[in-house]
Design a protein around this motif. Structure first.
Motif, PDB file in Angstrom:
ATOM      1  N   GLY A  71       0.810  -1.212   0.000  1.00 18.01           N
ATOM      2  CA  GLY A  71       0.000   0.000   0.000  1.00 18.01           C
ATOM      3  C   GLY A  71       0.841   1.258   0.000  1.00 18.01           C
ATOM      4  N   VAL A  72       2.004   1.200  -0.651  1.00 24.30           N
ATOM      5  CA  VAL A  72       2.895   2.358  -0.721  1.00 24.30           C
ATOM      6  C   VAL A  72       3.260   2.595  -2.182  1.00 24.30           C
ATOM      7  N   GLU A  73       3.696   3.806  -2.461  1.00 23.58           N
ATOM      8  CA  GLU A  73       4.129   4.128  -3.816  1.00 23.58           C
ATOM      9  C   GLU A  73       5.614   3.846  -4.016  1.00 23.58           C
ATOM     10  N   GLN A  74       6.341   3.739  -2.917  1.00 17.85           N
ATOM     11  CA  GLN A  74       7.783   3.525  -3.011  1.00 17.85           C
ATOM     12  C   GLN A  74       8.293   2.854  -1.748  1.00 17.85           C
ATOM     13  N   VAL A  75       9.215   1.917  -1.916  1.00 21.29           N
ATOM     14  CA  VAL A  75       9.961   1.389  -0.766  1.00 21.29           C
ATOM     15  C   VAL A  75      11.324   2.067  -0.749  1.00 21.29           C
ATOM     16  N   ASP A  76      11.995   1.969   0.367  1.00 18.38           N
ATOM     17  CA  ASP A  76      13.325   2.560   0.461  1.00 18.38           C
ATOM     18  C   ASP A  76      14.391   1.649  -0.124  1.00 18.38           C
ATOM     19  N   LEU A  77      14.121   0.345  -0.092  1.00 18.82           N
ATOM     20  CA  LEU A  77      15.125  -0.614  -0.553  1.00 18.82           C
ATOM     21  C   LEU A  77      14.438  -1.854  -1.107  1.00 18.82           C
ATOM     22  N   LEU A  78      14.855  -2.260  -2.296  1.00 18.48           N
ATOM     23  CA  LEU A  78      14.340  -3.457  -2.954  1.00 18.48           C
ATOM     24  C   LEU A  78      15.504  -4.391  -3.231  1.00 18.48           C
ATOM     25  N   LEU A  79      15.393  -5.625  -2.734  1.00 18.63           N
ATOM     26  CA  LEU A  79      16.466  -6.610  -2.876  1.00 18.63           C
ATOM     27  C   LEU A  79      16.004  -7.795  -3.718  1.00 18.63           C
ATOM     28  N   ILE A  80      16.944  -8.500  -4.320  1.00 16.68           N
ATOM     29  CA  ILE A  80      16.686  -9.858  -4.786  1.00 16.68           C
ATOM     30  C   ILE A  80      16.993 -10.762  -3.604  1.00 16.68           C
ATOM     31  N   HIS A  81      16.110 -11.698  -3.281  1.00 20.58           N
ATOM     32  CA  HIS A  81      16.171 -12.394  -1.994  1.00 20.58           C
ATOM     33  C   HIS A  81      17.326 -13.377  -1.891  1.00 20.58           C
ATOM     34  N   TRP A  82      17.637 -14.046  -2.966  1.00 19.65           N
ATOM     35  CA  TRP A  82      18.792 -14.961  -2.944  1.00 19.65           C
ATOM     36  C   TRP A  82      19.258 -15.191  -4.386  1.00 19.65           C
ATOM     37  N   PRO A  83      20.494 -15.582  -4.578  1.00 18.52           N
ATOM     38  CA  PRO A  83      20.987 -15.812  -5.940  1.00 18.52           C
ATOM     39  C   PRO A  83      20.404 -17.101  -6.514  1.00 18.52           C
ATOM     40  N   ASN A  84      19.780 -16.992  -7.657  1.00 17.03           N
ATOM     41  CA  ASN A  84      19.198 -18.147  -8.328  1.00 17.03           C
ATOM     42  C   ASN A  84      20.176 -18.606  -9.409  1.00 17.03           C
ATOM     43  N   PRO A  85      20.705 -19.831  -9.310  1.00 13.80           N
ATOM     44  CA  PRO A  85      21.696 -20.288 -10.296  1.00 13.80           C
ATOM     45  C   PRO A  85      21.135 -20.381 -11.711  1.00 13.80           C
ATOM     46  N   LEU A  86      19.808 -20.402 -11.841  1.00 13.41           N
ATOM     47  CA  LEU A  86      19.184 -20.476 -13.164  1.00 13.41           C
ATOM     48  C   LEU A  86      18.890 -19.097 -13.740  1.00 13.41           C
ATOM     49  N   ALA A  87      19.104 -18.064 -12.950  1.00 12.87           N
ATOM     50  CA  ALA A  87      18.813 -16.705 -13.394  1.00 12.87           C
ATOM     51  C   ALA A  87      20.085 -16.024 -13.882  1.00 12.87           C
ATOM     52  N   ASP A  88      19.948 -15.185 -14.882  1.00 14.21           N
ATOM     53  CA  ASP A  88      21.060 -14.383 -15.370  1.00 14.21           C
ATOM     54  C   ASP A  88      21.193 -13.148 -14.490  1.00 14.21           C
ATOM     55  N   LEU A  89      22.334 -12.997 -13.834  1.00 18.36           N
ATOM     56  CA  LEU A  89      22.494 -11.912 -12.879  1.00 18.36           C
ATOM     57  C   LEU A  89      22.357 -10.545 -13.545  1.00 18.36           C
ATOM     58  N   GLU A  90      22.830 -10.417 -14.760  1.00 11.58           N
ATOM     59  CA  GLU A  90      22.696  -9.137 -15.465  1.00 11.58           C
ATOM     60  C   GLU A  90      21.229  -8.764 -15.633  1.00 11.58           C
ATOM     61  N   THR A  91      20.391  -9.755 -15.946  1.00  7.21           N
ATOM     62  CA  THR A  91      18.960  -9.516 -16.096  1.00  7.21           C
ATOM     63  C   THR A  91      18.331  -9.120 -14.764  1.00  7.21           C
ATOM     64  N   VAL A  92      18.717  -9.813 -13.699  1.00  2.79           N
ATOM     65  CA  VAL A  92      18.179  -9.519 -12.373  1.00  2.79           C
ATOM     66  C   VAL A  92      18.497  -8.084 -11.962  1.00  2.79           C
ATOM     67  N   ILE A  93      19.741  -7.689 -12.120  1.00  2.00           N
ATOM     68  CA  ILE A  93      20.147  -6.337 -11.730  1.00  2.00           C
ATOM     69  C   ILE A  93      19.468  -5.301 -12.609  1.00  2.00           C
ATOM     70  N   ALA A  94      19.350  -5.578 -13.889  1.00  2.00           N
ATOM     71  CA  ALA A  94      18.671  -4.640 -14.789  1.00  2.00           C
ATOM     72  C   ALA A  94      17.210  -4.446 -14.383  1.00  2.00           C
ATOM     73  N   ALA A  95      16.551  -5.525 -13.960  1.00  2.00           N
ATOM     74  CA  ALA A  95      15.151  -5.419 -13.540  1.00  2.00           C
ATOM     75  C   ALA A  95      15.014  -4.618 -12.249  1.00  2.00           C
ATOM     76  N   LEU A  96      15.924  -4.844 -11.299  1.00  2.00           N
ATOM     77  CA  LEU A  96      15.902  -4.049 -10.072  1.00  2.00           C
ATOM     78  C   LEU A  96      16.129  -2.573 -10.380  1.00  2.00           C
ATOM     79  N   GLU A  97      17.050  -2.307 -11.318  1.00  4.50           N
ATOM     80  CA  GLU A  97      17.311  -0.919 -11.691  1.00  4.50           C
ATOM     81  C   GLU A  97      16.111  -0.301 -12.407  1.00  4.50           C
TER      82      GLU A  97
END
Length: 272
Positions: free
Chosen positions: A95-121
């Protein structure tokens, strides 16, 4: 309260973790914590209590702007679109428009880290979060995430307590102005009846728990998010900033142990 500052962001040294809290408990506990003076709250998609945390924030007389709020994208989210969409879903549940900090919860070996960071950005670019970070990343993976990011990686949220002091990762964070967010700082209850912590704490008229939390918070570039649901324990956890451990006391408390860490991690997984 003390604060840690990195990349221009100020984070309260001690916050409230909500892992293993069902929604009703989380709602009540967050309300209590805010009433006691907490201004840092941590939740996650995987916890299933974001809506309850958000309700507690709305019901509190404390202004939203005064609370440093963190949530975490589920580690199974792998694609750019799914991570971005899930970040929006978290805001809706909170119920907020913004959080102060958004994390990826754990490293997924099947996920491309570049994609994960790009999505967070992308979530940061859309104004959904002030900062981004990672969780459960080792030093090398954190360094790679920082290389891939256009902006800062504010924090790495990891297990950190006297028996698991994360020296290599901590040194890297201190050198690179990254905050280490310590979860399970009491070693899933292992600190409560520890004789060394009790003995050191007695000199300062503090409990073993308070001594362990002071050990954590006296580290440069470290903040922590202990979990408790008891009003008395929440108040006790917060009452740690009126004393300091000497270097000798700090060194005595630091006792790296694979065995102790393994036992306490097992207790946490079993909910003991």
């Amino acid at each position: 309260m003390e604060f840690e500052t990195a990349a221009g962001h100020e984070v309260p040294k001690l916050g409230l973790g909500t892992w293993q809290m069902d929604p009703a408990v989380a709602r009540e506990t967050v309300q209590t914590a805010l009433d006691l003076g907490y201004r840092h709250v941590d939740t996650a998609q995987a916890y299933g209590n974001e809506a309850a945390v958000g309700a507690a924030l709305r019901e509190s007389p404390v202004d939203r702007e005064e609370v440093f709020l963190t949530t975490k994208v589920h580690g199974m989210r792998r694609s750019f679109d799914s991570i971005v969409a899930s970040a929006r879903d978290s805001l809706d549940r909170l119920g907020v428009e913004q959080v102060d900090l958004l994390l990826i919860h754990w490293p997924n070996p099947l996920a491309d880290l570049e994609t994960v960071i790009a999505a967070l950005e992308e979530a940061r670019e859309r104004g959904w979060t002030r900062s981004i970070g990672v969780s459960n990343f080792g030093r090398d993976r954190l360094a790679r995430a920082r290389r891939l990011a256009d902006g800062e990686i504010l924090t790495d949220q990891v297990l950190f307590h006297p028996w698991w002091p994360q020296r290599e990762l901590l040194s890297y964070c201190q050198d690179e102005d990254v905050i280490l967010t310590a979860y399970s700082p009491l070693a899933n209850g292992g600190a409560i009846d520890d004789r060394v912590l009790a003995a050191v704490g007695k000199r300062h008229e503090k409990t073993a728990v308070q001594t362990a939390l002071r050990w954590v918070t006296q580290h440069e570039n470290v903040v922590t998010i202990p979990m408790s649901t008891s009003r008395n324990h929440l108040a006790e956890n917060l009452d740690i900033f009126d004393f300091r451990l000497s270097q000798a006391e700090h060194d005595r408390i630091t006792r790296p142990s694979y065995y102790k860490t393994g036992v306490t991690m097992a207790r946490g997984m079993l909910g003991l």
